[in-house]
Design a protein around this motif. Structure first.
Motif, PDB file in Angstrom:
ATOM      1  N   MET A   1       0.848  -1.203   0.000  1.00  0.00           N
ATOM      2  CA  MET A   1       0.000   0.000   0.000  1.00  0.00           C
ATOM      3  C   MET A   1       0.881   1.250   0.000  1.00  0.00           C
ATOM      4  O   MET A   1       1.885   1.308   0.706  1.00  0.00           O
ATOM      5  N   ASN A   2       0.509   2.249  -0.801  1.00  0.00           N
ATOM      6  CA  ASN A   2       1.267   3.510  -0.817  1.00  0.00           C
ATOM      7  C   ASN A   2       1.145   4.228   0.523  1.00  0.00           C
ATOM      8  O   ASN A   2       0.068   4.223   1.133  1.00  0.00           O
ATOM      9  N   THR A   3       2.240   4.857   0.940  1.00  0.00           N
ATOM     10  CA  THR A   3       2.224   5.572   2.225  1.00  0.00           C
ATOM     11  C   THR A   3       2.716   7.001   2.030  1.00  0.00           C
ATOM     12  O   THR A   3       3.701   7.243   1.334  1.00  0.00           O
ATOM     13  N   VAL A   4       2.004   7.946   2.689  1.00  0.00           N
ATOM     14  CA  VAL A   4       2.445   9.340   2.696  1.00  0.00           C
ATOM     15  C   VAL A   4       2.581   9.789   4.145  1.00  0.00           C
ATOM     16  O   VAL A   4       1.815   9.358   5.012  1.00  0.00           O
ATOM     17  N   GLY A   5       3.572  10.637   4.411  1.00  0.00           N
ATOM     18  CA  GLY A   5       3.741  11.195   5.756  1.00  0.00           C
ATOM     19  C   GLY A   5       3.281  12.644   5.757  1.00  0.00           C
ATOM     20  O   GLY A   5       3.280  13.312   4.722  1.00  0.00           O
ATOM     21  N   ILE A   6       2.889  13.120   6.936  1.00  0.00           N
ATOM     22  CA  ILE A   6       2.518  14.539   7.068  1.00  0.00           C
ATOM     23  C   ILE A   6       3.062  15.066   8.392  1.00  0.00           C
ATOM     24  O   ILE A   6       3.107  14.316   9.389  1.00  0.00           O
ATOM     25  N   LEU A   7       3.511  16.314   8.403  1.00  0.00           N
ATOM     26  CA  LEU A   7       3.982  16.940   9.641  1.00  0.00           C
ATOM     27  C   LEU A   7       3.585  18.408   9.635  1.00  0.00           C
ATOM     28  O   LEU A   7       3.355  19.001   8.576  1.00  0.00           O
ATOM     29  N   THR A   8       3.483  18.982  10.835  1.00  0.00           N
ATOM     30  CA  THR A   8       3.228  20.422  10.965  1.00  0.00           C
ATOM     31  C   THR A   8       4.393  21.025  11.759  1.00  0.00           C
ATOM     32  O   THR A   8       4.728  20.540  12.832  1.00  0.00           O
ATOM     33  N   VAL A  24      -5.903  13.309   5.021  1.00  0.00           N
ATOM     34  CA  VAL A  24      -6.277  11.947   5.445  1.00  0.00           C
ATOM     35  C   VAL A  24      -7.513  11.467   4.671  1.00  0.00           C
ATOM     36  O   VAL A  24      -7.529  10.349   4.135  1.00  0.00           O
ATOM     37  N   LYS A  25      -8.514  12.320   4.563  1.00  0.00           N
ATOM     38  CA  LYS A  25      -9.749  11.919   3.854  1.00  0.00           C
ATOM     39  C   LYS A  25      -9.445  11.573   2.396  1.00  0.00           C
ATOM     40  O   LYS A  25      -9.938  10.588   1.859  1.00  0.00           O
ATOM     41  N   ARG A  26      -8.639  12.418   1.771  1.00  0.00           N
ATOM     42  CA  ARG A  26      -8.315  12.217   0.359  1.00  0.00           C
ATOM     43  C   ARG A  26      -7.486  10.932   0.193  1.00  0.00           C
ATOM     44  O   ARG A  26      -7.750  10.109  -0.685  1.00  0.00           O
ATOM     45  N   ALA A  27      -6.487  10.775   1.063  1.00  0.00           N
ATOM     46  CA  ALA A  27      -5.611   9.601   0.959  1.00  0.00           C
ATOM     47  C   ALA A  27      -6.397   8.319   1.182  1.00  0.00           C
ATOM     48  O   ALA A  27      -6.225   7.325   0.466  1.00  0.00           O
ATOM     49  N   LYS A  28      -7.272   8.348   2.178  1.00  0.00           N
ATOM     50  CA  LYS A  28      -8.056   7.138   2.482  1.00  0.00           C
ATOM     51  C   LYS A  28      -8.970   6.806   1.302  1.00  0.00           C
ATOM     52  O   LYS A  28      -9.135   5.645   0.938  1.00  0.00           O
ATOM     53  N   ALA A  29      -9.562   7.848   0.698  1.00  0.00           N
ATOM     54  CA  ALA A  29     -10.464   7.616  -0.447  1.00  0.00           C
ATOM     55  C   ALA A  29      -9.706   6.954  -1.596  1.00  0.00           C
ATOM     56  O   ALA A  29     -10.302   6.254  -2.422  1.00  0.00           O
ATOM     57  N   GLU A  30      -8.394   7.163  -1.636  1.00  0.00           N
ATOM     58  CA  GLU A  30      -7.606   6.606  -2.738  1.00  0.00           C
ATOM     59  C   GLU A  30      -6.786   5.392  -2.300  1.00  0.00           C
ATOM     60  O   GLU A  30      -5.890   4.943  -3.009  1.00  0.00           O
ATOM     61  N   GLY A  31      -7.080   4.910  -1.088  1.00  0.00           N
ATOM     62  CA  GLY A  31      -6.452   3.667  -0.622  1.00  0.00           C
ATOM     63  C   GLY A  31      -5.022   3.807  -0.129  1.00  0.00           C
ATOM     64  O   GLY A  31      -4.252   2.838  -0.159  1.00  0.00           O
ATOM     65  N   TRP A  32      -4.614   5.004   0.323  1.00  0.00           N
ATOM     66  CA  TRP A  32      -3.254   5.211   0.848  1.00  0.00           C
ATOM     67  C   TRP A  32      -3.245   5.129   2.374  1.00  0.00           C
ATOM     68  O   TRP A  32      -4.259   5.357   3.036  1.00  0.00           O
ATOM     69  N   ARG A  33      -2.042   4.845   2.911  1.00  0.00           N
ATOM     70  CA  ARG A  33      -1.794   4.910   4.350  1.00  0.00           C
ATOM     71  C   ARG A  33      -1.235   6.291   4.661  1.00  0.00           C
ATOM     72  O   ARG A  33      -0.442   6.822   3.866  1.00  0.00           O
ATOM     73  N   GLN A  93       9.009   3.709   3.846  1.00  0.00           N
ATOM     74  CA  GLN A  93       8.645   3.668   2.417  1.00  0.00           C
ATOM     75  C   GLN A  93       7.680   4.796   2.039  1.00  0.00           C
ATOM     76  O   GLN A  93       6.647   4.557   1.393  1.00  0.00           O
ATOM     77  N   LEU A  94       8.032   5.989   2.499  1.00  0.00           N
ATOM     78  CA  LEU A  94       7.157   7.133   2.228  1.00  0.00           C
ATOM     79  C   LEU A  94       7.295   7.561   0.769  1.00  0.00           C
ATOM     80  O   LEU A  94       8.400   7.809   0.292  1.00  0.00           O
ATOM     81  N   LYS A  95       6.175   7.641   0.088  1.00  0.00           N
ATOM     82  CA  LYS A  95       6.182   8.155  -1.297  1.00  0.00           C
ATOM     83  C   LYS A  95       6.444   9.660  -1.254  1.00  0.00           C
ATOM     84  O   LYS A  95       6.998  10.217  -2.185  1.00  0.00           O
ATOM     85  N   ALA A  96       5.991  10.284  -0.169  1.00  0.00           N
ATOM     86  CA  ALA A  96       6.219  11.724   0.001  1.00  0.00           C
ATOM     87  C   ALA A  96       5.985  12.109   1.449  1.00  0.00           C
ATOM     88  O   ALA A  96       5.299  11.390   2.192  1.00  0.00           O
ATOM     89  N   VAL A  97       6.584  13.250   1.832  1.00  0.00           N
ATOM     90  CA  VAL A  97       6.275  13.856   3.125  1.00  0.00           C
ATOM     91  C   VAL A  97       5.602  15.196   2.820  1.00  0.00           C
ATOM     92  O   VAL A  97       6.140  15.999   2.059  1.00  0.00           O
ATOM     93  N   ILE A  98       4.422  15.397   3.388  1.00  0.00           N
ATOM     94  CA  ILE A  98       3.757  16.696   3.236  1.00  0.00           C
ATOM     95  C   ILE A  98       4.151  17.532   4.446  1.00  0.00           C
ATOM     96  O   ILE A  98       3.827  17.188   5.590  1.00  0.00           O
ATOM     97  N   PHE A 294      -2.390  16.571  -1.998  1.00  0.00           N
ATOM     98  CA  PHE A 294      -2.383  15.147  -2.320  1.00  0.00           C
ATOM     99  C   PHE A 294      -2.247  14.924  -3.842  1.00  0.00           C
ATOM    100  O   PHE A 294      -1.643  13.939  -4.268  1.00  0.00           O
ATOM    101  N   ASP A 295      -2.791  15.847  -4.643  1.00  0.00           N
ATOM    102  CA  ASP A 295      -2.575  15.758  -6.104  1.00  0.00           C
ATOM    103  C   ASP A 295      -1.079  15.777  -6.399  1.00  0.00           C
ATOM    104  O   ASP A 295      -0.582  15.016  -7.224  1.00  0.00           O
ATOM    105  N   LEU A 296      -0.377  16.711  -5.719  1.00  0.00           N
ATOM    106  CA  LEU A 296       1.073  16.851  -5.973  1.00  0.00           C
ATOM    107  C   LEU A 296       1.824  15.588  -5.547  1.00  0.00           C
ATOM    108  O   LEU A 296       2.787  15.176  -6.186  1.00  0.00           O
ATOM    109  N   VAL A 297       1.349  14.973  -4.461  1.00  0.00           N
ATOM    110  CA  VAL A 297       1.964  13.713  -4.009  1.00  0.00           C
ATOM    111  C   VAL A 297       1.822  12.664  -5.123  1.00  0.00           C
ATOM    112  O   VAL A 297       2.791  12.007  -5.510  1.00  0.00           O
ATOM    113  N   LYS A 298       0.601  12.536  -5.634  1.00  0.00           N
ATOM    114  CA  LYS A 298       0.350  11.500  -6.661  1.00  0.00           C
ATOM    115  C   LYS A 298       1.128  11.780  -7.952  1.00  0.00           C
ATOM    116  O   LYS A 298       1.590  10.859  -8.615  1.00  0.00           O
TER     117      LYS A 298
END
Ligand code: F6P
Length: 341
Positions: A1-8, A24-33, A93-98, A294-298
């Motif tokens: 499963m694709n994984t993305v990280g996020i930090l503030t 989170v809502k967008r990632a979950k809708a597209e099947g990401w962790r 295995q982060l595809k990206a960090v937001i 999330f578009d930019l991540v994809k």
């Protein structure tokens, strides 16, 4: 499963939770962790995270602050931290960090991208001083709080025939002081971009009182400086080299009282401006930023951040946002001066 990280990272601001929720809502809708790293870059260095689910973000939209915590950790400050950060990005295995942050967090994001770490930026700061975006979320909330404080100071100033000085946040740029001052009808507005001529300030107040007004409101940004003087600040610096500002309000207040003889009081708005529930504008902007990040991540558009350009959310290179701060243009300050005194 694709994984993305996020930090503030950096100072918190209202609207951060809207971004987290949207990602989170967008990632979950597209099947990401989604891994939510704690306390800014510190969480990636220490591999401290929680997996975020729909239930982690349920009910957070109206909440101020950030459910992830924040810090002013600079990954380039301490030996070994950069390696730890890179290892943890690879290990998870982060595809990206937001990275959701201001000049410092995004400045680090920009450098990390140049070293191959896949980072996407989301601009936040109550100061609204990031270039390449018309607005950052958090600003509108802070502005409205500062305006309300100026409104409140008016009635007590008038009752007591006093000069009231309001010290407002804004480290290098006077956006909050300027626009809260315009919206609240301040009689003098002082910003970091224009060194303060205290004689001119006192003359404006004297003339106003000579016209029969018995009170005045002065809005001063914490980063404002007196002509031929430096900023009023603590000597201690954070990891990005910033001093802690604060105190210019008292300096200006004492000088006004001393020079004009008008009784003066000073109110430091401080962190009240950063706390509490975001305005609708900030909730919506945060939500749109999170969705489009999330578009930019994809798309693998690393080294870019989302930005507000007019009514559109568009990607811009991180380098264009962090190169130079967006300060108040002089023509805008000149406009505000028409209403002084
Ligand atoms: O950058 C946002 C900001 O609120 C500035 O306006 C202010 O100078 C600074 O953060 C205060 O930082 P701290 O929360 O570390 O006191």
């Amino acid at each position: 499963m694709n994984t993305v990280g996020i930090l503030t990272g950096g100072g918190d601001c209202p609207g951060l939770n809207s971004v987290i929720r949207a990602v989170v809502k967008r990632a979950k809708a597209e099947g990401w962790r989604v891994l939510g790293f704690k306390n800014g870059w510190k969480g990636v260095i220490e591999n401290a995270f929680d997996e975020l689910t729909e239930s982690s973000v349920s009910g957070i939209l109206p909440k101020g602050g950030t459910i992830l915590g924040t810090s002013r950790t600079n990954p380039y400050k301490k030996d070994g931290d950069l390696k730890k950060l890179k290892d943890n990005v690879a290990k998870n295995q982060l595809k990206a960090v937001i990275a959701v942050g201001g000049e410092d967090t995004l400045g680090a994001a920009n450098k990390l991208c140049q070293e191959g770490v896949p980072v996407i930026g989301v601009p936040k700061t109550i100061d609204n001083d990031l270039s390449a975006t018309d607005y950052t979320f958090g600003y509108d909330t802070a502005l409205n709080i500062a305006m309300e404080c100026i409104d409140r100071l008016h009635s007590t100033a008038e009752s007591h025939n006093r000069v009231m000085v309001a010290e407002i946040m804004g480290r290098h740029a006077g956006w909050i002081a300027l626009e809260a001052g315009i919206a609240g009808g301040a009689d003098v507005i002082l910003i970091p971009e224009v060194p303060v001529d205290i004689e001119e300030v006192c003359n404006l107040i004297r003339k106003r009182h000579a016209r029969g007004r018995s009170f005045s409101i002065v809005a001063v940004a914490e980063g404002a400086v007196l002509k031929d003087a430096g900023v009023v600040a603590d000597s201690e610096k954070d990891q990005f080299g910033h001093v802690r500002l604060g105190g210019i309000g008292n300096v200006i207040g004492s000088l006004i009282e001393q020079k004009t003889g008008f009784e003066t009081r000073v109110t430091v708005l401080g962190h009240i401006q950063r706390g509490g529930s975001p305005t609708a504008f900030d909730r919506v902007l945060g939500t749109r930023f999170g969705f489009h990040a999330f578009d930019l991540v994809k798309e693998g558009k690393f080294g870019y951040m989302v930005s507000l350009q007019g009514t559109k959310i568009l990607p811009v290179p991180l380098a264009s946002a962090v190169g130079e701060l967006k300060v108040v243009p002089m023509h805008y300050y000149e406009m505000a001066k028409l209403f002084f005194g």
